[in-house]
Motif scaffolding. Structure first.
Motif, PDB file in Angstrom:
ATOM      1  N   ARG A  24      -8.381   6.847  10.456  1.00 21.59           N
ATOM      2  CA  ARG A  24      -9.055   8.148  10.499  1.00 21.59           C
ATOM      3  C   ARG A  24      -8.202   9.221   9.841  1.00 21.59           C
ATOM      4  N   ALA A  25      -6.884   9.144  10.041  1.00 17.47           N
ATOM      5  CA  ALA A  25      -5.993  10.105   9.391  1.00 17.47           C
ATOM      6  C   ALA A  25      -6.035   9.938   7.878  1.00 17.47           C
ATOM      7  N   ALA A  26      -6.101   8.697   7.402  1.00 18.85           N
ATOM      8  CA  ALA A  26      -6.163   8.439   5.965  1.00 18.85           C
ATOM      9  C   ALA A  26      -7.460   8.980   5.375  1.00 18.85           C
ATOM     10  N   VAL A  27      -8.558   8.802   6.078  1.00 17.53           N
ATOM     11  CA  VAL A  27      -9.851   9.310   5.602  1.00 17.53           C
ATOM     12  C   VAL A  27      -9.812  10.838   5.517  1.00 17.53           C
ATOM     13  N   HIS A  78     -14.809   2.002   8.020  1.00 15.93           N
ATOM     14  CA  HIS A  78     -14.510   3.111   7.113  1.00 15.93           C
ATOM     15  C   HIS A  78     -14.731   2.646   5.673  1.00 15.93           C
ATOM     16  N   ARG A  79     -15.963   2.581   5.275  1.00 17.17           N
ATOM     17  CA  ARG A  79     -16.316   2.125   3.934  1.00 17.17           C
ATOM     18  C   ARG A  79     -15.674   3.023   2.883  1.00 17.17           C
ATOM     19  N   GLY A  80     -15.102   2.392   1.878  1.00 21.59           N
ATOM     20  CA  GLY A  80     -14.489   3.142   0.787  1.00 21.59           C
ATOM     21  C   GLY A  80     -13.012   3.419   0.986  1.00 21.59           C
ATOM     22  N   LEU A  81     -12.491   3.178   2.182  1.00 18.81           N
ATOM     23  CA  LEU A  81     -11.069   3.392   2.424  1.00 18.81           C
ATOM     24  C   LEU A  81     -10.265   2.261   1.783  1.00 18.81           C
ATOM     25  N   ALA A  82      -9.277   2.603   0.988  1.00 21.84           N
ATOM     26  CA  ALA A  82      -8.402   1.607   0.358  1.00 21.84           C
ATOM     27  C   ALA A  82      -7.344   1.177   1.367  1.00 21.84           C
ATOM     28  N   VAL A  83      -7.309  -0.104   1.689  1.00 23.18           N
ATOM     29  CA  VAL A  83      -6.385  -0.631   2.692  1.00 23.18           C
ATOM     30  C   VAL A  83      -5.527  -1.725   2.071  1.00 23.18           C
ATOM     31  N   GLU A  84      -4.238  -1.623   2.270  1.00 24.18           N
ATOM     32  CA  GLU A  84      -3.287  -2.628   1.790  1.00 24.18           C
ATOM     33  C   GLU A  84      -2.524  -3.185   2.980  1.00 24.18           C
ATOM     34  N   VAL A  85      -2.267  -4.499   2.973  1.00 21.36           N
ATOM     35  CA  VAL A  85      -1.482  -5.109   4.043  1.00 21.36           C
ATOM     36  C   VAL A  85      -0.200  -5.689   3.445  1.00 21.36           C
ATOM     37  N   ARG A  86       0.849  -5.657   4.247  1.00 20.79           N
ATOM     38  CA  ARG A  86       2.134  -6.116   3.717  1.00 20.79           C
ATOM     39  C   ARG A  86       3.047  -6.544   4.860  1.00 20.79           C
ATOM     40  N   GLN A  87       3.706  -7.683   4.671  1.00 21.61           N
ATOM     41  CA  GLN A  87       4.763  -8.101   5.580  1.00 21.61           C
ATOM     42  C   GLN A  87       6.107  -7.753   4.943  1.00 21.61           C
ATOM     43  N   VAL A  88       7.013  -7.248   5.774  1.00 21.36           N
ATOM     44  CA  VAL A  88       8.323  -6.827   5.291  1.00 21.36           C
ATOM     45  C   VAL A  88       9.392  -7.521   6.113  1.00 21.36           C
ATOM     46  N   ALA A  89      10.381  -8.086   5.439  1.00 21.36           N
ATOM     47  CA  ALA A  89      11.483  -8.768   6.133  1.00 21.36           C
ATOM     48  C   ALA A  89      12.437  -7.720   6.680  1.00 21.36           C
ATOM     49  N   GLY A  90      12.136  -7.239   7.863  1.00 21.96           N
ATOM     50  CA  GLY A  90      12.966  -6.226   8.503  1.00 21.96           C
ATOM     51  C   GLY A  90      12.491  -5.979   9.912  1.00 21.96           C
ATOM     52  N   GLY A  91      13.318  -5.357  10.718  1.00 20.21           N
ATOM     53  CA  GLY A  91      12.887  -4.973  12.053  1.00 20.21           C
ATOM     54  C   GLY A  91      11.791  -3.944  11.948  1.00 20.21           C
TER      55      GLY A  91
END
Length: 293
Positions: A24-27, A78-91
């Motif tokens: 919601r904040a991103a929108v 939230h149609r139209g919202l660009a969403v990216e997922v990512r795993q990061v090697a870190g705490g």
């Protein structure tokens, strides 16, 4: 630079609620959303079986599926919202602090996987709220519906940190078409005084409170003409308790990273710490933006 809204997701109910707040904040900001999972955590995903293995474990399919499922649900709402997922090697905490250098906003849940019931804000949220290089939205109370109505509340004490918080609070109120409430809690005076001294002291305190609120309201009016603004003087033994009680009627409370009397070694002042732990609505910690790397 199109800074994203970043949220830490570990599969816990608290983090999934935080992800919806982040969406919601991103929108509202017209920004992309990044779901980030820092997977080097003793009770999280991606833990090496051999504790003596010095190699960094690879991202896991289980964590990737968790992230992709969360992203699919968010995109469905939230149609139209660009969403990216990512795993990061870190705490998770260190990962989100690093991500904050390039983020518009970082969102954290009250407690994630491995959280202890006695800690109202988990170690990850505490770390990010204190050290982030951009504003941090702490979603609390955990697992409750997102407040869609209500004013934006911010404390005013004349400090530089409070001035930044007022600016962020005005931005949030404008985005939400909500009222902005400026609250000043004068320092309590527990000393024994003669009646005439009490009257004189109270008059001076009232004048100072009125001036602080008027200055803050004028600054808001200059940057956000037409925004509904109310100033309140609340008398209480402790500023944090007054603001916690006032937060019950708010959709969001905004706090500075450190107010008057803050020590340089304390990245969050006592009032801010109390609110991120006990406020009855989400809390925005108004960190200034750092330099992106």
């Amino acid at each position: 630079m199109n800074r994203p809204v970043v949220v830490g997701v570990d599969g816990s109910p608290s983090s999934l609620v935080a992800a919806e707040h982040a969406a919601r904040a991103a929108v509202l900001r017209s920004r992309p959303l990044h779901l980030v999972h820092g997977y080097l955590h003793p009770l999280g995903f991606g833990v090496p079986i051999n504790p003596y293995d010095v190699g960094v474990p690879a991202p896991t399919e289980k964590a990737q599926k968790m992230l992709e499922d969360a992203a699919a649900e968010i995109v469905g709402r939230h149609r139209g919202l660009a969403v990216e997922v990512r795993q990061v090697a870190g705490g998770p905490g260190a990962t989100l602090v690093e991500e904050s250098r390039r983020a518009e906003l970082v969102v954290v849940g009250s407690r994630g996987l491995g959280g202890f019931a006695g800690l109202l804000l988990g170690s990850v949220g505490t770390q990010v709220a204190a050290h982030a290089q951009c504003p941090v939205l702490v979603v609390r109370p955990a697992e409750e519906p997102i407040p869609v109505a209500g004013p934006v509340l911010v404390g005013v004490d004349g400090s530089e940190a409070a001035e930044l918080a007022v600016g962020y609070a005005a931005d949030e109120a404008a985005r939400r078409s909500a009222e902005l409430i400026l609250v000043h809690v004068p320092p309590s005076d527990g000393s024994q005084r003669m009646p005439d001294e009490v009257a004189e002291t109270q008059a001076a305190a009232h004048a100072e409170s009125a001036e602080l609120l008027a200055t803050a309201a004028a600054a808001v009016g200059g940057s956000h003409p037409g925004l509904a603004v109310e100033g309140r003087v609340v008398r209480a033994a402790k500023a944090e308790q007054a603001l916690i009680e006032a937060s019950a009627e708010a959709a969001l409370v905004v706090v500075g990273s450190r107010g008057r009397g803050g020590f340089a070694g304390m990245l969050l002042g006592s009032v801010s710490q109390a609110l991120v732990q006990h406020a009855r609505c989400p809390v925005l910690v108004a960190h200034p933006y750092g330099h992106a790397r």
